[in-house]
Scaffold this motif. Structure first.
Motif, mmCIF file in Angstrom:
data_model
loop_
_atom_site.group_PDB
_atom_site.id
_atom_site.type_symbol
_atom_site.label_atom_id
_atom_site.label_comp_id
_atom_site.label_asym_id
_atom_site.label_seq_id
_atom_site.Cartn_x
_atom_site.Cartn_y
_atom_site.Cartn_z
ATOM 1 N N GLY A 359 49.803 36.103 24.629
ATOM 2 C CA GLY A 359 49.056 36.851 25.649
ATOM 3 C C GLY A 359 47.585 36.458 25.651
ATOM 4 O O GLY A 359 46.933 36.435 26.706
ATOM 5 N N GLU A 360 47.049 36.129 24.472
ATOM 6 C CA GLU A 360 45.654 35.677 24.384
ATOM 7 C C GLU A 360 45.514 34.297 25.035
ATOM 8 O O GLU A 360 44.562 34.032 25.779
ATOM 9 C CB GLU A 360 45.203 35.627 22.917
ATOM 10 N N PHE A 361 46.504 33.449 24.757
ATOM 11 C CA PHE A 361 46.492 32.106 25.361
ATOM 12 C C PHE A 361 46.564 32.206 26.895
ATOM 13 O O PHE A 361 45.803 31.558 27.618
ATOM 14 C CB PHE A 361 47.683 31.292 24.818
ATOM 15 N N LEU A 362 47.500 33.038 27.376
ATOM 16 C CA LEU A 362 47.696 33.129 28.836
ATOM 17 C C LEU A 362 46.455 33.686 29.538
ATOM 18 O O LEU A 362 46.121 33.276 30.649
ATOM 19 C CB LEU A 362 48.929 33.994 29.146
ATOM 20 N N ALA A 363 45.778 34.615 28.883
ATOM 21 C CA ALA A 363 44.563 35.163 29.499
ATOM 22 C C ALA A 363 43.500 34.071 29.621
ATOM 23 O O ALA A 363 42.839 33.940 30.661
ATOM 24 C CB ALA A 363 44.050 36.343 28.684
ATOM 25 N N ALA A 364 43.360 33.259 28.566
ATOM 26 C CA ALA A 364 42.389 32.151 28.624
ATOM 27 C C ALA A 364 42.778 31.191 29.746
ATOM 28 O O ALA A 364 41.940 30.736 30.539
ATOM 29 C CB ALA A 364 42.338 31.432 27.274
ATOM 30 N N LYS A 365 44.079 30.924 29.852
ATOM 31 C CA LYS A 365 44.557 29.996 30.884
ATOM 32 C C LYS A 365 44.304 30.551 32.296
ATOM 33 O O LYS A 365 43.828 29.834 33.177
ATOM 34 C CB LYS A 365 46.058 29.774 30.654
ATOM 35 N N HIS A 366 44.592 31.824 32.498
ATOM 36 C CA HIS A 366 44.469 32.382 33.851
ATOM 37 C C HIS A 366 43.033 32.748 34.240
ATOM 38 O O HIS A 366 42.802 33.190 35.360
ATOM 39 C CB HIS A 366 45.420 33.571 34.009
ATOM 40 N N ALA A 367 42.090 32.513 33.318
ATOM 41 C CA ALA A 367 40.676 32.599 33.712
ATOM 42 C C ALA A 367 40.272 31.294 34.401
ATOM 43 O O ALA A 367 39.219 31.213 35.052
ATOM 44 C CB ALA A 367 39.799 32.837 32.481
ATOM 45 N N GLY A 368 41.109 30.261 34.268
ATOM 46 C CA GLY A 368 40.805 28.906 34.729
ATOM 47 C C GLY A 368 40.313 28.780 36.165
ATOM 48 O O GLY A 368 39.317 28.090 36.418
ATOM 49 N N PRO A 369 40.983 29.433 37.136
ATOM 50 C CA PRO A 369 40.548 29.246 38.532
ATOM 51 C C PRO A 369 39.077 29.605 38.770
ATOM 52 O O PRO A 369 38.412 28.969 39.602
ATOM 53 C CB PRO A 369 41.479 30.193 39.309
ATOM 54 N N VAL A 370 38.557 30.557 38.035
ATOM 55 C CA VAL A 370 37.137 30.920 38.217
ATOM 56 C C VAL A 370 36.251 29.793 37.670
ATOM 57 O O VAL A 370 35.266 29.394 38.297
ATOM 58 C CB VAL A 370 36.820 32.273 37.541
ATOM 59 N N TYR A 371 36.616 29.262 36.503
ATOM 60 C CA TYR A 371 35.854 28.131 35.953
ATOM 61 C C TYR A 371 35.866 26.964 36.935
ATOM 62 O O TYR A 371 34.847 26.313 37.161
ATOM 63 C CB TYR A 371 36.422 27.726 34.580
ATOM 64 N N GLU A 372 37.038 26.714 37.516
ATOM 65 C CA GLU A 372 37.142 25.579 38.442
ATOM 66 C C GLU A 372 36.288 25.793 39.688
ATOM 67 O O GLU A 372 35.627 24.878 40.158
ATOM 68 C CB GLU A 372 38.616 25.324 38.797
ATOM 69 N N LEU A 373 36.275 27.014 40.178
ATOM 70 C CA LEU A 373 35.429 27.304 41.344
ATOM 71 C C LEU A 373 33.957 27.010 41.019
ATOM 72 O O LEU A 373 33.180 26.602 41.876
ATOM 73 C CB LEU A 373 35.586 28.784 41.758
ATOM 74 N N LEU A 374 33.581 27.219 39.749
ATOM 75 C CA LEU A 374 32.188 27.012 39.345
ATOM 76 C C LEU A 374 31.945 25.603 38.808
ATOM 77 O O LEU A 374 30.931 25.333 38.164
ATOM 78 C CB LEU A 374 31.786 28.062 38.307
ATOM 79 N N GLY A 375 32.895 24.722 39.049
ATOM 80 C CA GLY A 375 32.688 23.303 38.707
ATOM 81 C C GLY A 375 32.992 22.954 37.265
ATOM 82 O O GLY A 375 32.610 21.885 36.781
ATOM 83 N N LYS A 376 33.664 23.834 36.542
ATOM 84 C CA LYS A 376 34.046 23.535 35.153
ATOM 85 C C LYS A 376 35.553 23.416 35.076
ATOM 86 O O LYS A 376 36.258 23.829 35.988
ATOM 87 C CB LYS A 376 33.599 24.671 34.230
ATOM 88 N N LYS A 377 36.004 22.909 33.930
ATOM 89 C CA LYS A 377 37.459 22.832 33.751
ATOM 90 C C LYS A 377 37.963 24.107 33.080
ATOM 91 O O LYS A 377 37.276 24.689 32.249
ATOM 92 C CB LYS A 377 37.800 21.647 32.859
ATOM 93 N N GLY A 378 39.166 24.490 33.420
ATOM 94 C CA GLY A 378 39.822 25.576 32.694
ATOM 95 C C GLY A 378 40.417 25.030 31.409
ATOM 96 O O GLY A 378 40.014 23.975 30.925
ATOM 97 N N LEU A 379 41.386 25.731 30.887
ATOM 98 C CA LEU A 379 41.970 25.336 29.600
ATOM 99 C C LEU A 379 42.617 23.950 29.654
ATOM 100 O O LEU A 379 42.604 23.217 28.666
ATOM 101 C CB LEU A 379 43.007 26.406 29.211
#
Ligand code: GTR
Length: 426
Positions: A359-379
């Motif tokens: 569940g900790e891993f999945l939460a980190a993974k599903h934060a990804g789209p916000v990072y991508e919108l801001l020009g960074k990579k997700g997990l």
């Protein structure tokens, strides 16, 4: 308009829809769930630009305040002041300097105060040292056996074992407790890597027991309402006050301050890092329920259980989600997304099922789209990595061998993560 709904359908058992209070330890029993999308406003409109994300970020912060951690006073008390109480050069055989700072919150009352211990390498580069700001469970003196560190006089939680081992007497630390947690604090390793360590005892801000918010920082601000801060909110606020001090110290690289916490203090680090953008790296070590783990998975510790065992940690509003996780307007991947585009490190331990590593891993993974919108990579990976194999960069994750704890492996990775941030320009 295309909605960005993403649905995670997992194996569903007709018997388990997360309705019982019992923890789930079997993946096949995890209920199906739909995660709320960080990139969709409450009114259903999508977030497509960084400027829109700023507005959505505010909305999400308010949702986490209103439904989970409670509203927290903004900023520092006007009369807050820093008192330097001790300075030692030549600490750790000359490798480091030590300073103890008491942060006073009010001229009218001696308590509460926050005692911050700052240990820095003797040689500091022009840019200042990258610094871990870490909350500790047992007093600053518990991180290292040195008699130079002042023994905390604050109220301490205790266990039968602590009493038996003579570490705590009548809820106060004894001399025996010096260095009692040193296995979790490789101070020499940190100093030799060129990083500084600032740490404070969380109980200085709010003693960790349910007293109806009569003591600690709540006493100064008055009885919280049902939608106002619990203890996690208070500890996170305390971390920001410690950061206020660090910004005054020229030896600290302000662009490289990481907030670190383990377990309940990992939950605290995430909430502090979500709110306070001065933290450029947020480290959640085995934070679990109410921290990095997705609540909707109902795996390991659950909302109803945490609210029962620790009624003072969250706001009373969180109680309505006991055995009712699916009704939460947020989930913990959105807490991680609030840290974007700054760095976040989520760390799990394979034997720590109570904290739900997946569940900790999945939460980190599903934060990804916000990072991508801001020009960074997700997990950057879909599946849980192998043991002791960190993945990701800006969003980083590892699951290490062993149990719920903080180990040298964890710290070695955190050192690499903080050192990979560009130093401040002077
Ligand atoms: C446990 C609690 C966890 C975690 C842990 C800790 O009892 O259920 O959520 O916070 O304590 O902080 O050590």
């Amino acid at each position: 308009m295309i909605s960005r709904l993403f649905t995670l359908v997992l194996l569903v058992s007709p018997l388990a829809h997360g309705l019982s209070a019992d923890p789930i330890y079997d993946e096949t029993q995890v209920p199906s769930y739909t995660l709320p999308d960080p990139l969709v406003f409450k009114n259903g409109s999508p977030v497509t630009t960084p400027a829109e994300w700023e507005k959505r970020r505010e909305e999400l912060l308010r949702l986490f305040e209103s439904h989970v951690y409670g509203k927290t006073p903004v900023g520092r008390p006007t009369e807050m002041r820093f008192e330097s109480r001790k300075k030692v050069n030549g600490f750790l055989g000359g490798l480091a300097t030590l300073e103890e700072i008491r942060i006073h919150f009010s001229p009218a009352a001696e308590e509460p105060f926050l005692d911050l211990l700052v240990i820095k390498p003797s040689q500091i580069p022009e840019t200042g040292a990258p610094t871990f700001l870490a909350l500790n469970f047992n007093g600053n003196h518990s991180i290292h056996p040195s008699p130079e560190i002042t023994l905390s006089g604050s109220w301490m939680r205790t266990s039968e074992e602590d009493v038996k081992n003579g570490l705590i007497d009548d809820n106060r630390a004894t001399e025996n407790s010096r260095g009692s947690k040193s296995s979790r604090w490789p101070v020499e390793k940190l100093i030799k890597s060129g990083t500084a360590l600032a740490t404070f005892y969380y109980g200085d801000i709010d003693p960790d027991f349910d007293d109806g918010f009569k003591n600690g920082i709540h006493a100064l601000f008055g009885q919280p309402a049902a939608d106002e801060w619990g203890s996690i909110g208070a500890w996170a606020w305390g971390a920001s006050r410690a950061m206020d001090f660090l910004t005054t110290d020229k030896d600290i690289d302000k662009e490289r301050v990481a907030i670190f916490g383990h377990s309940r203090l990992g939950k605290t680090a995430l909430w502090a890092g979500a709110r306070d953008q001065r933290f450029s790296l947020v480290i959640s070590n085995n934070s679990g329920c109410g921290g990095a783990a997705l609540s909707r998975r109902c795996f390991g510790e659950r909302v109803g259980r945490i609210n029962t065992a620790f009624p003072h940690w969250f706001s009373d509003a969180f109680l309505q989600y006991n055995e009712n996780e699916a009704a939460l307007p947020v989930d913990q991947h959105q807490l991680i997304a609030l840290i974007a585009p700054r760095r976040v490190y989520v760390a799990s331990a394979v034997e720590d099922e109570w904290a739900d590593p997946r569940g900790e891993f999945l939460a980190a993974k599903h934060a990804g789209p916000v990072y991508e919108l801001l020009g960074k990579k997700g997990l950057g990976v879909c599946d849980l990595p192998g043991l002791n194999t960190p993945v990701g960069d800006t969003v980083r994750y590892h699951i290490r061998a062993g149990k719920h704890d903080v180990t040298d492996f964890d710290w070695e990775e955190y050192i690499k993560a903080i050192k990979s941030i560009a130093a401040a320009r002077r």
